[in-house]
Each structure stands twice: as structure tokens, then as C-alpha cells.
Design an enzyme around this catalytic site. Structure first.
Site, PDB file in Angstrom:
ATOM      1  N   HIS A 124      -6.950  -6.342  -1.458  1.00  0.00           N
ATOM      2  CA  HIS A 124      -5.917  -5.341  -1.216  1.00  0.00           C
ATOM      3  C   HIS A 124      -4.877  -5.749  -0.176  1.00  0.00           C
ATOM      4  O   HIS A 124      -3.728  -5.315  -0.245  1.00  0.00           O
ATOM      5  CB  HIS A 124      -6.578  -4.035  -0.769  1.00  0.00           C
ATOM      6  CG  HIS A 124      -5.605  -2.936  -0.504  1.00  0.00           C
ATOM      7  ND1 HIS A 124      -4.783  -2.430  -1.497  1.00  0.00           N
ATOM      8  CD2 HIS A 124      -5.292  -2.262   0.634  1.00  0.00           C
ATOM      9  CE1 HIS A 124      -4.021  -1.470  -0.967  1.00  0.00           C
ATOM     10  NE2 HIS A 124      -4.305  -1.352   0.311  1.00  0.00           N
ATOM     11  N   ASP A 136       0.865  -1.182   0.000  1.00  0.00           N
ATOM     12  CA  ASP A 136       0.000   0.000   0.000  1.00  0.00           C
ATOM     13  C   ASP A 136       0.902   1.234   0.000  1.00  0.00           C
ATOM     14  O   ASP A 136       1.823   1.325  -0.805  1.00  0.00           O
ATOM     15  CB  ASP A 136      -0.973  -0.065   1.196  1.00  0.00           C
ATOM     16  CG  ASP A 136      -1.971   1.085   1.249  1.00  0.00           C
ATOM     17  OD1 ASP A 136      -2.958   1.043   0.500  1.00  0.00           O
ATOM     18  OD2 ASP A 136      -1.756   2.027   2.036  1.00  0.00           O
TER      19      ASP A 136
END
Length: 322
Positions: free
Chosen positions: A301, A101
Site C-alpha cells: 500500500h 491513499d
């Protein structure tokens, strides 16, 4: 289970908390938003067992690490500087750096700016993005009804108030809604655009039951951290997106020269962001030594948490070939 140790180091003007395991070549693990060293809890013991010294800091603004008040103290140059200082504090000449991320741009730019200190780079979820020709926020999507979440995060205080009103709801909703377990199609909409008359969490779901890869005890850890720190530190990273673009003008066109690995889930909303369909097939233009791109089927994610075994195996394989 390998024991995970904890200590504090001084780096780049802040006190940084690190979790670590193992002895051997150094591997630095950079987390993203809204996370913690704890996001690497599955990698620390696996890398240790494979013969590496794995170190996962609470990044600037998070957990037990320093949280400067001024927004302009959270640029990529500060964050890369923190990682250089960490390697120095650990007494190492060089390291492999991994990031997930927001930690991924830190890792990519550490490799870009200091290939003498970072001999390899692993990016999870977020690929290396070359510097564009326009101010980033000017190109972010917005409609009459909604704005891109990174724009929503720009104004200090607004996202903090929303995220901090019910921290358990926030953590559970974000972890579930952009994971591979969320209903198909919902994830990209949930993370991408924020309704002007709602908020970041308004299109997300707080699940009745958590997915198998995350436990209530894991949620408890994140909730405890953000209950103590709030979300301002992590949100300040977003508030430097345009400043980063300005500061990196001299690096326009520069390529990541060290060996690299990129891993993402095929259900991660990030890989469906604007521009990704052109960028992902062309990564080797910007990362000539990209050894492999791994797309994990059904993974969302939270790459290294959702698919710990596959990520561990891919990371260790890459590290052993350096």
C-alpha cells in the site's frame, strides 16, 4: 541531499504547514491516512533535482496544520479548496497534483473540479472512482462477524481510542501489515474487515523487524506527530464519505479531463477492494487522458515509500511529458 524547507501558509480558513524543495513548475503532494508530509520525503528531493518545486503539505487534520473540531469540515470540497488555496498562496497559476491513499481522491477531485488550476494528476494506490448511485456506506461489506474498516471508522471516538492506546504499536502495525512485506493474503484481510469483537489492529502484525523501506527513525517521526495530534482529524475524512457523495451529485458522470498517471502495488489491498476488478481495467472511460497505469510487482500500500526509486522515475517522466 536537497534541503527540505518548511513554512506555514493560510488557505481556506486554516493554517497549513508545508514542506517544500526546489524551484520550477509546482507539484503538490497530498498524503493519506495515517500519514504526514513526511510520506513524501523521498519525492521532495528527487522532484527538486529534476527541476520542479515540490510541496508536500500536512493535510487538514494532520501534523502542524489546522484541525477543525467539526466533523463536517473535512469534506472533499474542503480538502480540494485547501489545495486551490495552497496554489494561490504559493503565487502559482497552476500545478500538477499527486495524491496517495486518501490524498488520491483529493488529487483526482482537484483535477476534476479545477482543471484550470491543476494541469495534471498522479494517483497512487487509490484510483479515481466515479460517483456511484447509492450512498457509499450502504454498499460497504459487513457480516455477522466483521465490518468493513471504513464503517468501523464512522463512530467518533471508537477508532481514536484504539489507535491512540499505543501509538507506536499502531504505526508499526499499519505500516507493516498492508505493505508488500506482509505475508501473502494477510494484508487484504487485515485492512478490509474489522472483527466486531476485535478492532482495526486485531488482525494486523507488529513486526519484530521493520522492512527495509522504513526505519525506526521514520516510525519515530510518525509517532511524534500522532502523539501530539491524535488520529481524530484523519479519521474525520472517513466520516464524510456519505456527505461527499451527497455534495457531488452535480458531478455524477463527470470525467477527469487532464493528463493523468496511476501507480499502485500489485500487493496493495486497495486494488482488491470490492469493485476494483471492474474499475481498474476501465479507468480510461473516466480519465480519457490516462497516460499510463503502472502496477509495481511485490509492492503493497505504501507506494512512494516502498518503491521510492520507481515512483520517482515514473512521476518525473510523466511531468516532463506534460
Amino acid at each position: 541531499m536537497t534541503e527540505i524547507g518548511h513554512r506555514f501558509i493560510e488557505t481556506n480558513g486554516i493554517r497549513m504547514h508545508v514542506a517544500e524543495a526546489g524551484v520550477g513548475p509546482l507539484v503538490v503532494l497530498c498524503h493519506g491516512f495515517p500519514e504526514s508530509w513526511y510520506s513524501w520525503r523521498h519525492q521532495l528531493p528527487a522532484l527538486s533535482a529534476a527541476g520542479f518545486h515540490a510541496v508536500a503539505p500536512d493535510m487538514r487534520g494532520y501534523g502542524q496544520s489546522g484541525r477543525p473540531e467539526a466533523i463536517d469540515q473535512y469534506t472533499l470540497l474542503h480538502l480540494v479548496g485547501d489545495m486551490v488555496g495552497l496554489v494561490d498562496a504559493l503565487g502559482a497559476e497552476e500545478a500538477v497534483i499527486a495524491g496517495h491513499d486518501w490524498g488520491a481522491p483529493v488529487a483526482w477531485h482537484a483535477a476534476l473540479l479545477r482543471p484550470d488550476r491543476f494541469r495534471g494528476v498522479i494517483g497512487l494506490s487509490v484510483p479515481f472512482r466515479p460517483r456511484g448511485t447509492v450512498r457509499p456506506t450502504s454498499a460497504m461489506p459487513q457480516t455477522d462477524d466483521a465490518i468493513f474498516y471504513q464503517l468501523y471508522f464512522q463512530e467518533p471516538g471508537i477508532a481514536e481510542a484504539e489507535h491512540e492506546s499505543d501509538i507506536r504499536l499502531t504505526i508499526r502495525s499499519i505500516l507493516y501489515s498492508i505493505s508488500g512485506d506482509a505475508p501473502s493474503g494477510a494484508a487484504a484481510e487485515a485492512i478490509g474487515m474489522v472483527p466486531r469483537n476485535g478492532g482495526f489492529l486485531s488482525r494486523m502484525t507488529n513486526p519484530g523487524t521493520l522492512p527495509a523501506w522504513i526505519t525506526e527513525a521514520d516510525v519515530d517521526f510518525y509517532v511524534g506527530e500522532f502523539s501530539r495530534t491524535g488520529f481524530r482529524g484523519g479519521l474525520n475524512w472517513y466520516r464524510n464519505i456519505d456527505r461527499n457523495w451527497e455534495l457531488h451529485a452535480s458531478f455524477a458522470g463527470a470525467r477527469v479531463s487532464v493528463p493523468a498517471l496511476y501507480i499502485a502495488g500489485d500487493r496493495d489491498p486497495v486494488v482488491r477492494f470490492p469493485g476494483m476488478s471492474q474499475l481498474l481495467p476501465n479507468l480510461t472511460k473516466f480519465i480519457p487522458q490516462l497516460r499510463q497505469t503502472i502496477m509495481l510487482p511485490g509492492c503493497g500500500h505504501w507506494t512512494q515509500q516502498e518503491r521510492a526509486a520507481e515512483v520517482n522515475a515514473a512521476m518525473i517522466d510523466f511531468l516532463r511529458q506534460l
